[in-house]
Design an enzyme around this catalytic site. Structure first.
Site, PDB file in Angstrom:
ATOM      1  N   PRO A  11       0.819  -1.213   0.000  1.00 17.27           N
ATOM      2  CA  PRO A  11       0.000   0.000   0.000  1.00 17.27           C
ATOM      3  C   PRO A  11       0.856   1.268   0.000  1.00 17.27           C
ATOM      4  O   PRO A  11       1.925   1.303   0.617  1.00 17.27           O
ATOM      5  CB  PRO A  11      -0.797  -0.104   1.296  1.00 17.27           C
TER       6      PRO A  11
ATOM      7  N   GLY B 297       2.324   4.610   1.075  1.00 21.44           N
ATOM      8  CA  GLY B 297       2.522   5.176   2.398  1.00 21.44           C
ATOM      9  C   GLY B 297       3.080   4.193   3.401  1.00 21.44           C
ATOM     10  O   GLY B 297       3.424   4.563   4.505  1.00 21.44           O
ATOM     11  N   CYS B 298       3.159   2.897   3.058  1.00 24.16           N
ATOM     12  CA  CYS B 298       3.748   1.915   3.974  1.00 24.16           C
ATOM     13  C   CYS B 298       5.266   1.923   3.785  1.00 24.16           C
ATOM     14  O   CYS B 298       5.758   1.967   2.671  1.00 24.16           O
ATOM     15  CB  CYS B 298       3.226   0.509   3.696  1.00 24.16           C
ATOM     16  N   ILE B 299       5.985   1.858   4.895  1.00 24.39           N
ATOM     17  CA  ILE B 299       7.444   1.845   4.822  1.00 24.39           C
ATOM     18  C   ILE B 299       7.987   0.441   5.026  1.00 24.39           C
ATOM     19  O   ILE B 299       7.330  -0.426   5.495  1.00 24.39           O
ATOM     20  CB  ILE B 299       8.080   2.808   5.849  1.00 24.39           C
TER      21      ILE B 299
END
Length: 111
Positions: free
Chosen positions: A107, A109-111
């Site tokens: 997704p 924005g996921c790091i």
């Protein structure tokens, strides 16, 4: 890039273990991805995975955790549409970990 094999099928995965081609996904591959994430799949897990795949087919994007929580709450009810429930199923992050098992891209924005 690497590969993984499940159900006699070898597929490409990226450096984080996400499928390179979402069309390579099968339930057997999902089981192997889940094992690599230390997740034992139950009906509750499959319900979220199936939801994610439907969501992706409709919107062509993997939802971030807030969107996922809200959308699951609408479809499956408030007892399932909350962070506590989703983190119990996918402790390393409901959006990131569940999307990986669902064969979807990480997704945004996921790091």
């Amino acid at each position: 890039m690497g590969t993984m094999t499940a159900g006699g099928k070898t597929v490409e995965v990226d450096e984080e273990g996400y499928l390179v081609n979402i069309n390579d996904w099968t339930r057997e591959i999902a089981d192997e991805l889940a094992k690599s994430e230390n997740v034992t799949m139950t009906d509750a897990h499959w319900e979220v995975i199936d939801f994610l795949r439907e969501y992706y087919n409709e919107y062509q994007i993997a939802p971030a955790v807030r969107v996922l929580t809200k959308a699951i709450g609408k479809k499956l009810g408030p007892e399932k549409g909350n962070s506590k429930y989703l983190y119990e199923l996918f402790p390393y992050g409901p959006a990131k970990q569940a999307c990986k098992i669902a064969g979807l891209p990480k997704p945004t924005g996921c790091i």
